[in-house]
Scaffold this motif. Structure first.
Motif, PDB file in Angstrom:
ATOM      1  N   GLY A 122       0.772  -1.226   0.000  1.00 59.72           N
ATOM      2  CA  GLY A 122       0.000   0.000   0.000  1.00 59.72           C
ATOM      3  C   GLY A 122       0.811   1.288   0.000  1.00 59.72           C
ATOM      4  N   TYR A 123       2.110   1.191  -0.247  1.00 62.69           N
ATOM      5  CA  TYR A 123       2.934   2.397  -0.289  1.00 62.69           C
ATOM      6  C   TYR A 123       2.571   3.233  -1.506  1.00 62.69           C
ATOM      7  CZ  TYR A 123       6.938   5.499  -0.337  1.00 62.69           C
ATOM      8  OH  TYR A 123       7.726   6.623  -0.341  1.00 62.69           O
ATOM      9  N   ARG A 124       2.501   4.529  -1.331  1.00 59.97           N
ATOM     10  CA  ARG A 124       2.228   5.441  -2.441  1.00 59.97           C
ATOM     11  C   ARG A 124       3.426   6.362  -2.618  1.00 59.97           C
ATOM     12  NH1 ARG A 124       0.076   1.898  -3.424  1.00 59.97           N
ATOM     13  NH2 ARG A 124      -2.103   1.391  -3.300  1.00 59.97           N
ATOM     14  N   PRO A 125       4.103   6.263  -3.768  1.00 61.04           N
ATOM     15  CA  PRO A 125       5.287   7.076  -4.003  1.00 61.04           C
ATOM     16  C   PRO A 125       4.967   8.562  -3.978  1.00 61.04           C
ATOM     17  CG  PRO A 125       4.993   5.461  -5.762  1.00 61.04           C
ATOM     18  CD  PRO A 125       3.780   5.416  -4.897  1.00 61.04           C
ATOM     19  N   GLY A 126       5.898   9.315  -3.445  1.00 62.13           N
ATOM     20  CA  GLY A 126       5.781  10.760  -3.428  1.00 62.13           C
ATOM     21  C   GLY A 126       6.815  11.379  -4.353  1.00 62.13           C
ATOM     22  N   VAL A 127       6.835  12.683  -4.353  1.00 60.88           N
ATOM     23  CA  VAL A 127       7.767  13.420  -5.209  1.00 60.88           C
ATOM     24  C   VAL A 127       9.204  13.000  -4.934  1.00 60.88           C
ATOM     25  CG1 VAL A 127       8.652  15.731  -5.726  1.00 60.88           C
ATOM     26  CG2 VAL A 127       6.204  15.375  -5.458  1.00 60.88           C
ATOM     27  N   LYS A 128       9.546  12.791  -3.672  1.00 60.99           N
ATOM     28  CA  LYS A 128      10.931  12.425  -3.339  1.00 60.99           C
ATOM     29  C   LYS A 128      11.335  11.089  -3.967  1.00 60.99           C
ATOM     30  CE  LYS A 128      10.069  10.162   1.026  1.00 60.99           C
ATOM     31  NZ  LYS A 128      10.922   9.201   1.621  1.00 60.99           N
ATOM     32  N   ASP A 129      10.378  10.155  -4.085  1.00 58.53           N
ATOM     33  CA  ASP A 129      10.677   8.862  -4.715  1.00 58.53           C
ATOM     34  C   ASP A 129      10.989   9.045  -6.196  1.00 58.53           C
ATOM     35  OD1 ASP A 129      10.199   7.100  -2.412  1.00 58.53           O
ATOM     36  OD2 ASP A 129       8.110   7.715  -2.644  1.00 58.53           O
ATOM     37  N   PHE A 130      10.235   9.924  -6.858  1.00 63.02           N
ATOM     38  CA  PHE A 130      10.481  10.207  -8.277  1.00 63.02           C
ATOM     39  C   PHE A 130      11.804  10.962  -8.450  1.00 63.02           C
ATOM     40  CE2 PHE A 130       5.971   9.269  -8.395  1.00 63.02           C
ATOM     41  CZ  PHE A 130       5.843   8.573  -9.590  1.00 63.02           C
ATOM     42  N   LEU A 131      12.057  11.924  -7.587  1.00 61.37           N
ATOM     43  CA  LEU A 131      13.303  12.699  -7.678  1.00 61.37           C
ATOM     44  C   LEU A 131      14.525  11.839  -7.388  1.00 61.37           C
ATOM     45  CD1 LEU A 131      12.224  16.074  -6.031  1.00 61.37           C
ATOM     46  CD2 LEU A 131      12.587  15.604  -8.460  1.00 61.37           C
ATOM     47  N   ALA A 132      14.379  10.880  -6.477  1.00 59.82           N
ATOM     48  CA  ALA A 132      15.483   9.986  -6.132  1.00 59.82           C
ATOM     49  C   ALA A 132      15.685   8.881  -7.159  1.00 59.82           C
ATOM     50  CB  ALA A 132      15.245   9.374  -4.745  1.00 59.82           C
ATOM     51  N   GLY A 133      14.751   8.732  -8.101  1.00 61.22           N
ATOM     52  CA  GLY A 133      14.881   7.705  -9.129  1.00 61.22           C
ATOM     53  C   GLY A 133      14.402   6.334  -8.703  1.00 61.22           C
ATOM     54  N   GLU A 134      13.728   6.241  -7.558  1.00 64.17           N
ATOM     55  CA  GLU A 134      13.171   4.955  -7.116  1.00 64.17           C
ATOM     56  C   GLU A 134      12.127   4.465  -8.105  1.00 64.17           C
ATOM     57  OE1 GLU A 134      13.780   2.889  -4.517  1.00 64.17           O
ATOM     58  OE2 GLU A 134      15.449   4.135  -3.875  1.00 64.17           O
ATOM     59  N   ILE A 135      11.423   5.410  -8.687  1.00 62.43           N
ATOM     60  CA  ILE A 135      10.418   5.127  -9.694  1.00 62.43           C
ATOM     61  C   ILE A 135      10.468   6.257 -10.713  1.00 62.43           C
ATOM     62  CG2 ILE A 135       8.598   6.220  -8.315  1.00 62.43           C
ATOM     63  CD1 ILE A 135       6.636   4.116  -9.528  1.00 62.43           C
ATOM     64  N   LYS A 136      10.334   5.902 -11.978  1.00 63.52           N
ATOM     65  CA  LYS A 136      10.322   6.905 -13.051  1.00 63.52           C
ATOM     66  C   LYS A 136       9.071   6.663 -13.887  1.00 63.52           C
ATOM     67  CE  LYS A 136      15.327   6.839 -13.308  1.00 63.52           C
ATOM     68  NZ  LYS A 136      16.500   6.525 -14.107  1.00 63.52           N
ATOM     69  N   SER A 137       8.410   7.762 -14.260  1.00 66.41           N
ATOM     70  CA  SER A 137       7.226   7.642 -15.099  1.00 66.41           C
ATOM     71  C   SER A 137       6.983   8.945 -15.839  1.00 66.41           C
ATOM     72  CB  SER A 137       5.992   7.296 -14.257  1.00 66.41           C
ATOM     73  OG  SER A 137       4.851   7.213 -15.085  1.00 66.41           O
ATOM     74  N   ASN A 138       6.464   8.809 -17.036  1.00 64.72           N
ATOM     75  CA  ASN A 138       6.079   9.982 -17.812  1.00 64.72           C
ATOM     76  C   ASN A 138       4.639  10.399 -17.507  1.00 64.72           C
ATOM     77  OD1 ASN A 138       4.833   7.769 -19.062  1.00 64.72           O
ATOM     78  ND2 ASN A 138       4.914   8.721 -21.078  1.00 64.72           N
ATOM     79  N   ASN A 139       3.918   9.593 -16.693  1.00 66.41           N
ATOM     80  CA  ASN A 139       2.511   9.873 -16.434  1.00 66.41           C
ATOM     81  C   ASN A 139       2.093   9.281 -15.076  1.00 66.41           C
ATOM     82  OD1 ASN A 139      -0.239  10.284 -16.549  1.00 66.41           O
ATOM     83  ND2 ASN A 139      -0.475   9.510 -18.633  1.00 66.41           N
ATOM     84  N   PRO A 140       2.556   9.874 -13.970  1.00 66.37           N
ATOM     85  CA  PRO A 140       2.203   9.341 -12.648  1.00 66.37           C
ATOM     86  C   PRO A 140       0.700   9.283 -12.390  1.00 66.37           C
ATOM     87  CG  PRO A 140       4.010  10.908 -12.465  1.00 66.37           C
ATOM     88  CD  PRO A 140       3.498  10.992 -13.880  1.00 66.37           C
ATOM     89  N   ALA A 141      -0.068  10.196 -12.965  1.00 65.33           N
ATOM     90  CA  ALA A 141      -1.524  10.179 -12.761  1.00 65.33           C
ATOM     91  C   ALA A 141      -2.143   8.901 -13.328  1.00 65.33           C
ATOM     92  CB  ALA A 141      -2.162  11.411 -13.391  1.00 65.33           C
TER      93      ALA A 141
END
Length: 102
Positions: free
Chosen positions: A71-90
């Motif tokens: 149930g973890y929901r990635p936040g901005v810090k996860d995207f900035l840190a490169g833990e997850i990358k996406s062109n369309n988080p929505a």
């Protein structure tokens, strides 16, 4: 583990969960999957099954497992840190909601 997650996704995201078709390309460690989510349901295909997916997501199996099963929901810090990358988080949020995971 990752194949079971995608099988679970296909099973949970049944018909009538979304209004339009959206394609997702996942690169999870060495595993590549394309997910087609439509009003008719969800279909998972091995590899890259479309040239231009509506949403591309790159992450590790451990991080995707954390999102899907814990149930973890990635936040901005996860995207900035490169833990997850996406062109369309929505769109990823839409997929989680359609599968009852949001």
């Amino acid at each position: 583990m990752i194949d079971a997650l995608f099988s679970d996704m296909e099973r949970l995201c049944g018909a009538g969960k979304v209004d339009k078709e959206t394609s997702f390309y996942f690169s999870v460690d060495e595993v590549k999957k394309t997910v087609f989510l439509s009003p008719e349901g969800c279909r998972v295909v091995d590899g890259k099954a479309t040239e231009t997916a509506d949403c591309v997501c790159k992450t590790s199996a451990a991080f995707l497992d954390r999102i899907w099963n814990q149930g973890y929901r990635p936040g901005v810090k996860d995207f900035l840190a490169g833990e997850i990358k996406s062109n369309n988080p929505a769109a990823l949020q839409t997929l989680l909601a359609a599968c009852g995971k949001a």
